[in-house]
Design a protein around this motif. Structure first.
Motif, mmCIF file in Angstrom:
data_model
loop_
_atom_site.group_PDB
_atom_site.id
_atom_site.type_symbol
_atom_site.label_atom_id
_atom_site.label_comp_id
_atom_site.label_asym_id
_atom_site.label_seq_id
_atom_site.Cartn_x
_atom_site.Cartn_y
_atom_site.Cartn_z
ATOM 1 N N TYR A 138 35.254 39.391 48.345
ATOM 2 C CA TYR A 138 34.927 38.465 47.253
ATOM 3 C C TYR A 138 33.756 37.561 47.627
ATOM 4 C CZ TYR A 138 39.117 40.064 44.942
ATOM 5 O OH TYR A 138 40.054 40.853 44.327
ATOM 6 N N ASP A 150 31.656 38.755 44.589
ATOM 7 C CA ASP A 150 32.232 38.133 43.396
ATOM 8 C C ASP A 150 31.169 37.521 42.491
ATOM 9 O OD1 ASP A 150 34.731 37.737 42.047
ATOM 10 O OD2 ASP A 150 34.528 35.581 42.413
ATOM 11 N N ASP A 165 28.298 41.276 38.765
ATOM 12 C CA ASP A 165 29.172 41.995 37.839
ATOM 13 C C ASP A 165 29.237 43.475 38.224
ATOM 14 O OD1 ASP A 165 27.373 43.725 35.880
ATOM 15 O OD2 ASP A 165 26.350 41.809 36.143
ATOM 16 N N SER A 218 34.098 41.209 37.739
ATOM 17 C CA SER A 218 33.584 40.970 39.075
ATOM 18 C C SER A 218 33.468 42.272 39.858
ATOM 19 C CB SER A 218 34.510 40.013 39.827
ATOM 20 O OG SER A 218 34.295 40.060 41.214
ATOM 21 N N GLU A 242 36.291 42.659 42.291
ATOM 22 C CA GLU A 242 37.519 43.249 41.754
ATOM 23 C C GLU A 242 37.391 44.766 41.680
ATOM 24 O OE1 GLU A 242 40.360 41.946 41.165
ATOM 25 O OE2 GLU A 242 39.927 39.801 41.214
ATOM 26 N N VAL A 300 33.082 37.377 36.826
ATOM 27 C CA VAL A 300 32.117 37.074 37.887
ATOM 28 C C VAL A 300 32.324 35.633 38.354
ATOM 29 C CG1 VAL A 300 29.671 36.888 38.450
ATOM 30 C CG2 VAL A 300 30.474 38.721 36.933
ATOM 31 N N ASP A 324 34.989 34.193 39.512
ATOM 32 C CA ASP A 324 36.280 33.564 39.229
ATOM 33 C C ASP A 324 37.170 33.406 40.463
ATOM 34 O OD1 ASP A 324 35.829 33.131 36.567
ATOM 35 O OD2 ASP A 324 36.917 34.888 35.861
#
Length: 500
Positions: free
Chosen positions: A170, A174, A177, A211, A214, A423, A425
């Motif tokens: 992350y 992160d 996108d 993100s 993710e 993005v 988060d």
């Protein structure tokens, strides 16, 4: 669990049961979805007095089911849509085993083809289960991916996909996108739509808003971090009868009390005691959806930590989604799969033929000589009426036999209550622990630094929330299990650390 490299996360030690304590602790769990039921299980199994408050009239949260009546008077089962119970969902499966030790209420879906707007199809049938050969075999046999595409991949930029480490991934990704990341690594556009977009949209967000971290964690969980494979299971009957009614009975035998149809507007505290909807407790688990959590915190002046409060109130929800279930007067063709994922066929994301695996749907289909079909549209930008029409048009194009079928009944779920994994988060997301002694959070929108996602994240945070409270009282916690917590291949981890 067949992956020998799955990681067991040791539980906090302590007394086996609250009976060993001078007084029995009590906890109110707000939310009867996966996260709340998991937390209730973890606490009740250690002798804690637990009360579950759920705003709706059914348990299960976003995996709930209920009965509806069709125009002909027949009673049918309805839910918020299809969910895949992957084999690497260890913590969710640990919960379900409480009421179904051998998971006999789950049945495998051997394959789920993917099809795009050009008619190209991918399949997960017959893939090797061991990374990286599973991902390599999938790519090389895909009609959208060629050997030359492998050569053109930007290996350094792509390294984080195979070198996932939470939270390091992350920190790296992160702020980007998912669509930009895939373009940066030269992932072929056709394969991007048919493979990655199908999975990213299952997070209820388009790749342009999701993100990249993710996406990488998802790739690790389902592909390069686990050898459980991409085969998944589904309940053999509606979620309520297969999952939540048996689990509720198990919990009630442990003394758990349930109060359904009980929305909570806020919580209050007086010293070490918590007050929730007239109930007093030593601890509280807030395990609601994003909107519910924001509302409770906004209505709780005693939760006065400004930075933490801002994190909760800043949680975002994903765009709306639509689930449309149709009861048709004739069957779809026998060769249709139980589940079909789609890419590039906006707004359709998948089709489920429920009578292939769900007992209630199969009973209705057999009685009426028909079929029960469900259509999903994630991350919707248009109004519901437009989306419904387009979904039906897509269904008739893909399964032409349905165009002539009469619709005996239909039911639609238009919702916007899933967390957005957008993005930037991750660092803003609240954790399970809070600044308030005795108050913890759980849910798939809550941060936990483990490689988990969706229903498995809900279960993992539920176990962790229970463990946090149990440790407070000196009681033993519950072990968590995950896929490996970092990429399995040292050279790729090194490459990623050098700026991938």
């Amino acid at each position: 669990m067949t992956d020998r490299r799955a990681v067991r996360h040791r539980a906090p030690s302590g007394a086996a049961d609250a009976a060993a304590l001078p007084s029995r602790p009590s906890v109110v769990v707000v939310g009867g979805g996966i996260a709340g039921l998991t937390a209730a299980t973890g606490l009740a199994e250690r002798g804690v007095a637990v009360t579950v408050l759920e705003s709706s009239d059914v348990l299960g949260g976003r995996v709930a089911a209920w009965s509806e009546r069709l125009p002909d008077g027949s009673t049918v089962s309805m839910s918020r849509g299809f969910h895949a119970f992957f084999r690497q969902y260890y913590n969710l499966r640990a919960l379900l085993r409480r009421a179904d030790p051998r998971l006999e209420r789950l049945r495998p879906v051997d394959d789920y083809p993917l099809v795009d707007g050009e008619g190209r199809r991918d399949t997960f049938r017959g893939l090797p289960r061991t990374p990286p050969w599973n991902a390599l075999a999938f790519a090389l046999r895909s009609p959208t991916f060629r050997l030359r595409d492998l050569v053109r991949l930007n290996a350094r930029a792509a390294a984080p996909l195979a070198a996932v480490s939470v939270p390091r991934t992350y920190e790296l990704l992160d702020g980007t996108d998912a669509r930009t990341f895939l373009e940066r690594i030269n992932f072929p556009p056709a394969a991007r739509h048919l493979a990655f977009e199908v999975f990213s949209r299952s997070f209820f967000a388009p790749p342009s808003r999701m993100s990249a971290a993710e996406l990488a964690t998802m790739f690790h969980l389902y592909f390069l971090g686990s050898s459980e494979g991409l085969v998944f299971d589904v309940p053999d009957s509606a979620y309520d009868t297969a999952l939540w009614e048996p689990l509720r009975a198990y919990l009630e035998r442990l003394g758990v009390r349930f109060r359904l149809g009980t929305p909570v507007g806020g919580v209050a505290r007086d010293g070490s005691r918590w007050f929730v909807d007239g109930a007093q407790a030593d601890g509280v688990v807030l395990a609601t959806d994003v909107a519910g959590l924001r509302s409770i915190v906004a209505g709780s002046p005693d939760l006065d930590s400004a930075g933490w409060r801002d994190r909760v109130l800043g949680l975002r929800t994903a765009p709306p989604f639509l689930v449309l279930r149709l009861w048709l007067d004739r069957p779809v063709l026998a060769e249709r799969p139980a589940f079909l994922a789609t890419g590039g066929l906006h707004p359709l994301d998948n089709i489920s033929v429920l009578d292939r695996y769900e007992r209630e749907a199969a009973t209705w289909a057999a009685r009426h000589g028909g079929s029960v079909v469900e259509l999903h549209a994630y991350a919707v930008a248009d109004e519901e009426r437009v989306v419904r029409k387009r979904l039906l048009d897509r269904l008739h194009r893909l399964y032409p036999e349905t165009a002539e079928a009469a619709v005996a009944g239909s039911s639609a779920q238009w919702r916007q209550d899933c967390p957005l994994f957008g993005v930037g988060d991750f660092t803003r997301r609240p954790r399970v622990r809070t600044p308030f002694d005795g108050l913890v959070l759980a849910g798939d929108g809550i941060r936990i630094d483990l490689p988990v996602a969706l229903m498995e994240r809900a279960a993992a945070t539920g176990w962790h929330a229970a463990n946090c409270l149990l440790a407070r009282w000196g009681l033993a916690g519950h072990e968590l299990t995950t896929v490996p917590v970092r990429g399995r291949f040292a050279p790729l981890r090194l490459l990623a650390s050098l700026g991938g």
